[in-house]
Design a protein around this motif. Structure first.
Motif, PDB file in Angstrom:
ATOM      1  N   ARG A   1      91.852  99.848 181.863  1.00  0.00           N
ATOM      2  CA  ARG A   1      92.633 100.721 182.602  1.00  0.00           C
ATOM      3  C   ARG A   1      91.853 101.947 183.304  1.00  0.00           C
ATOM      4  N   ARG A   2      90.878 102.156 182.764  1.00  0.00           N
ATOM      5  CA  ARG A   2      89.972 102.958 183.512  1.00  0.00           C
ATOM      6  C   ARG A   2      89.520 102.616 184.842  1.00  0.00           C
ATOM      7  N   HIS A   3      89.523 101.200 184.982  1.00  0.00           N
ATOM      8  CA  HIS A   3      89.098 100.594 186.231  1.00  0.00           C
ATOM      9  C   HIS A   3      90.235 100.748 187.107  1.00  0.00           C
ATOM     10  N   LEU A   4      91.541 100.601 186.737  1.00  0.00           N
ATOM     11  CA  LEU A   4      92.656 100.653 187.463  1.00  0.00           C
ATOM     12  C   LEU A   4      92.732 102.055 188.100  1.00  0.00           C
ATOM     13  N   PHE A   5      92.601 103.196 186.887  1.00  0.00           N
ATOM     14  CA  PHE A   5      92.566 104.552 187.354  1.00  0.00           C
ATOM     15  C   PHE A   5      91.565 104.891 188.586  1.00  0.00           C
ATOM     16  N   SER A   6      90.482 104.394 188.454  1.00  0.00           N
ATOM     17  CA  SER A   6      89.419 104.608 189.458  1.00  0.00           C
ATOM     18  C   SER A   6      89.738 104.500 190.917  1.00  0.00           C
ATOM     19  N   TRP A   7      90.709 103.311 191.059  1.00  0.00           N
ATOM     20  CA  TRP A   7      91.168 102.868 192.307  1.00  0.00           C
ATOM     21  C   TRP A   7      92.302 103.661 192.863  1.00  0.00           C
ATOM     22  N   GLY A   8      92.550 104.680 192.098  1.00  0.00           N
ATOM     23  CA  GLY A   8      93.607 105.701 192.293  1.00  0.00           C
ATOM     24  C   GLY A   8      95.124 105.257 192.137  1.00  0.00           C
ATOM     25  N   LEU A   9      95.101 104.002 191.053  1.00  0.00           N
ATOM     26  CA  LEU A   9      96.382 103.319 190.793  1.00  0.00           C
ATOM     27  C   LEU A   9      96.857 104.223 189.433  1.00  0.00           C
ATOM     28  N   GLY A  10      98.183 104.120 189.313  1.00  0.00           N
ATOM     29  CA  GLY A  10      98.651 104.555 187.896  1.00  0.00           C
ATOM     30  C   GLY A  10      98.835 103.167 187.124  1.00  0.00           C
ATOM     31  N   VAL A  11      99.142 103.333 185.864  1.00  0.00           N
ATOM     32  CA  VAL A  11      99.054 102.402 184.752  1.00  0.00           C
ATOM     33  C   VAL A  11     100.453 102.211 184.389  1.00  0.00           C
ATOM     34  N   ALA A  12     101.117 101.012 184.458  1.00  0.00           N
ATOM     35  CA  ALA A  12     102.205 100.988 183.821  1.00  0.00           C
ATOM     36  C   ALA A  12     101.936 100.042 182.473  1.00  0.00           C
ATOM     37  N   GLU A  13     101.940 100.773 181.334  1.00  0.00           N
ATOM     38  CA  GLU A  13     101.462 100.194 180.088  1.00  0.00           C
ATOM     39  C   GLU A  13     102.533  99.313 179.447  1.00  0.00           C
ATOM     40  N   ALA A  14     102.210  98.530 178.466  1.00  0.00           N
ATOM     41  CA  ALA A  14     103.048  97.808 177.547  1.00  0.00           C
ATOM     42  C   ALA A  14     104.363  97.208 178.094  1.00  0.00           C
ATOM     43  N   MET A  15     104.035  96.674 179.352  1.00  0.00           N
ATOM     44  CA  MET A  15     105.206  95.882 180.049  1.00  0.00           C
ATOM     45  C   MET A  15     105.032  94.383 179.725  1.00  0.00           C
ATOM     46  N   ASP A  16     105.610  93.545 180.431  1.00  0.00           N
ATOM     47  CA  ASP A  16     105.688  92.194 180.297  1.00  0.00           C
ATOM     48  C   ASP A  16     104.223  91.656 180.546  1.00  0.00           C
ATOM     49  N   THR A  17     103.432  92.324 181.468  1.00  0.00           N
ATOM     50  CA  THR A  17     102.135  91.919 181.767  1.00  0.00           C
ATOM     51  C   THR A  17     101.098  91.993 180.527  1.00  0.00           C
ATOM     52  N   ALA A  18     101.482  92.966 179.636  1.00  0.00           N
ATOM     53  CA  ALA A  18     100.783  93.095 178.324  1.00  0.00           C
ATOM     54  C   ALA A  18     101.360  92.148 177.413  1.00  0.00           C
ATOM     55  N   GLN A  19     102.143  91.235 177.796  1.00  0.00           N
ATOM     56  CA  GLN A  19     102.540  90.383 176.850  1.00  0.00           C
ATOM     57  C   GLN A  19     103.654  90.815 175.872  1.00  0.00           C
ATOM     58  N   ARG A  20     104.330  91.592 176.462  1.00  0.00           N
ATOM     59  CA  ARG A  20     105.655  91.995 175.448  1.00  0.00           C
ATOM     60  C   ARG A  20     106.527  90.834 175.127  1.00  0.00           C
ATOM     61  N   GLY A  21     106.652  90.500 173.818  1.00  0.00           N
ATOM     62  CA  GLY A  21     107.445  89.191 173.758  1.00  0.00           C
ATOM     63  C   GLY A  21     106.921  87.977 173.921  1.00  0.00           C
ATOM     64  N   MET A  22     105.516  88.070 174.282  1.00  0.00           N
ATOM     65  CA  MET A  22     104.610  86.779 174.304  1.00  0.00           C
ATOM     66  C   MET A  22     103.368  86.881 173.616  1.00  0.00           C
ATOM     67  N   GLY A  23     103.202  87.439 172.491  1.00  0.00           N
ATOM     68  CA  GLY A  23     102.118  87.441 171.710  1.00  0.00           C
ATOM     69  C   GLY A  23     101.601  88.880 171.440  1.00  0.00           C
ATOM     70  N   MET A  24     102.432  89.828 172.075  1.00  0.00           N
ATOM     71  CA  MET A  24     101.995  91.497 171.466  1.00  0.00           C
ATOM     72  C   MET A  24     103.100  91.695 170.695  1.00  0.00           C
ATOM     73  N   ASP A  25     102.794  92.075 169.338  1.00  0.00           N
ATOM     74  CA  ASP A  25     103.744  92.627 168.428  1.00  0.00           C
ATOM     75  C   ASP A  25     103.989  93.988 168.423  1.00  0.00           C
ATOM     76  N   TRP A  26     104.958  94.798 167.701  1.00  0.00           N
ATOM     77  CA  TRP A  26     105.506  96.075 168.117  1.00  0.00           C
ATOM     78  C   TRP A  26     104.282  96.829 167.521  1.00  0.00           C
ATOM     79  N   PRO A  27     103.632  96.661 166.238  1.00  0.00           N
ATOM     80  CA  PRO A  27     102.677  97.668 165.828  1.00  0.00           C
ATOM     81  C   PRO A  27     101.526  97.619 166.727  1.00  0.00           C
ATOM     82  N   ALA A  28     101.094  96.549 167.183  1.00  0.00           N
ATOM     83  CA  ALA A  28     100.050  96.383 168.157  1.00  0.00           C
ATOM     84  C   ALA A  28     100.288  97.176 169.618  1.00  0.00           C
ATOM     85  N   THR A  29     101.721  97.064 169.947  1.00  0.00           N
ATOM     86  CA  THR A  29     102.071  97.581 171.240  1.00  0.00           C
ATOM     87  C   THR A  29     102.150  99.223 171.155  1.00  0.00           C
ATOM     88  N   GLU A  30     102.626  99.539 170.049  1.00  0.00           N
ATOM     89  CA  GLU A  30     102.636 101.162 169.865  1.00  0.00           C
ATOM     90  C   GLU A  30     101.196 101.688 169.808  1.00  0.00           C
TER      91      GLU A  30
END
Length: 387
Positions: A67-96
């Motif tokens: 995420r620091r890598h993404l910030f360094s290029w001037g981008l914001g971060v959309a966190e805990a979206m489907d890219t972060a495997q919501r519903g495909m491996g990431m459980d809610w405690p880990a997501t929180e």
């Protein structure tokens, strides 16, 4: 530059001569012409038991470094979206935990962050709308308490429980009334998640669009924008033209993002894209060029990335995360090619070899020779051949 032999689906091999790494430049000031979020993936703990069905074991240090890598290029971060495997491996405690850790880091570095609030901690078929609403409220409270901008994610449970458009309006209206700051709505098409077919109460896209527009117009002061991932550029252009003033259209179209972000001179899309996690340097360069009004440089940065994006998001589209994690490994942004839920097995060696080739052509390999060495190790393991 050296040559790498890459496998093809017909059982043959072809030679690929490596290109050079472009001299991308980080922005010297915040990007201003567009709001741009990269939806970031999570890095699995390579020593963890990240098998299908297991609780997610996350490599927190490397995940936050990405995420620091993404910030360094001037981008914001959309966190805990489907890219972060919501519903495909990431459980809610880990997501929180991910939301809280990532938001705290964003505050430290001055990065822009939004985070998904959904209902994925509920049983697959929630009994009623009240249960779905309460589930949303629980996650919305976590996102707001952490300090991230909320993204109200599309809900499989709501799609299953809702009887029609009025049920969607009732649930979302209540959430928007409660939100303490403007949120981003989230319309994810069935290509990304088959369980979301018929979202907003209809399989007829114009009817669904009328419903979501009604919601936005009723609550425009609480809606920062809507992220649309239907992979239909013409629909997105029509929708953004109909939005109330001040409400953004965040493109989630990984097939047509250059033309949608550039705009038509009257309307444009902002960005909330999984592909930006794979091409942050090119995305940054394009947006910096747009800030300067240099459309030729904008096109030059983005054009070579489009074939890579369309390959990463090829059907079945919801497995695109595998290619993004593979690229992160090739670029030495994570120590191993492994994913929570065992999802690193979701794409073939042939598919991933093509990811390497297209990434090289798009300037998305920070060190092509090092990436080629890693690819050779991967192919030797997965195909028994050293390329």
């Amino acid at each position: 530059m050296s040559v790498v032999c890459l496998p093809r689906a017909d059982g043959t091999w072809r030679e690929h001569r490596l290109g050079g790494a472009p001299a991308w430049r980080r922005p010297s000031e915040p990007i201003g012409s567009r709001v741009a979020f990269a939806a970031a993936h999570v890095v699995a703990d390579r020593f963890g038991e990240n098998v299908p069905g297991a609780r997610a074991a996350v490599d927190w240090e490397t995940t936050l470094a990405f995420r620091r890598h993404l910030f360094s290029w001037g981008l914001g971060v959309a966190e805990a979206m489907d890219t972060a495997q919501r519903g495909m491996g990431m459980d809610w405690p880990a997501t929180e935990e991910l939301i809280r850790r990532s938001t705290a880091q964003a505050k430290q570095v001055g990065g822009r962050i939004a985070a998904g609030a959904g209902t994925d901690h509920l049983p697959a078929a929630a009994a009623d709308l009240g249960t779905v609403l309460h589930g949303y409220e629980e996650q919305l409270a976590v996102v707001e308490d952490a300090g991230a901008q909320p993204i109200l994610m599309a809900s499989r449970q709501l799609a299953a429980a809702a009887k029609g458009p009025d049920d969607y309006l009732a649930v979302y209206s209540r959430l928007l009334e409660q939100a303490s700051r403007p949120v981003i709505l989230h319309w994810l098409g069935a290509a990304f998640d088959p369980a979301l077919g018929g979202y907003w109460g209809s399989t007829d896209v114009p009817s669904a669009t009328a419903t979501v527009l009604d919601l936005i117009k009723q609550h425009s002061e609480k809606v920062d924008g809507i992220k649309v991932s239907l992979l239909d550029a013409d629909h997105e252009k029509r929708l953004r033209a109909d939005l109330p003033a001040g409400v953004r259209l965040y493109t989630g179209d990984d097939f047509h993002y250059p033309e949608l972000i550039r705009g038509d001179g009257t309307h444009h899309s902002d960005a909330l894209l999984g592909v930006f996690a794979a091409i942050p340097q090119a995305a940054s360069a394009a947006l910096q060029a747009l800030d300067r009004g240099d459309h030729a440089a904008y096109d030059a940065a983005f054009a070579p990335t489009l074939e890579l994006a369309r390959h990463l998001f090829a059907a079945p589209t919801y497995y695109y995360k595998t290619g993004i994690a593979f690229l992160a490994w090739l670029n030495d942004l994570q120590p191993a090619f492994t994913m929570v839920g065992g999802l690193h097995s979701a794409r073939s060696a042939v598919h991933l070899a093509e990811v390497f080739r297209l990434a090289d052509r798009a300037g998305a390999l920070a060190d092509p020779e090092q990436a080629a060495d890693r690819l050779r190790v991967f192919l030797a393991t997965s195909m028994g051949v050293i390329a």
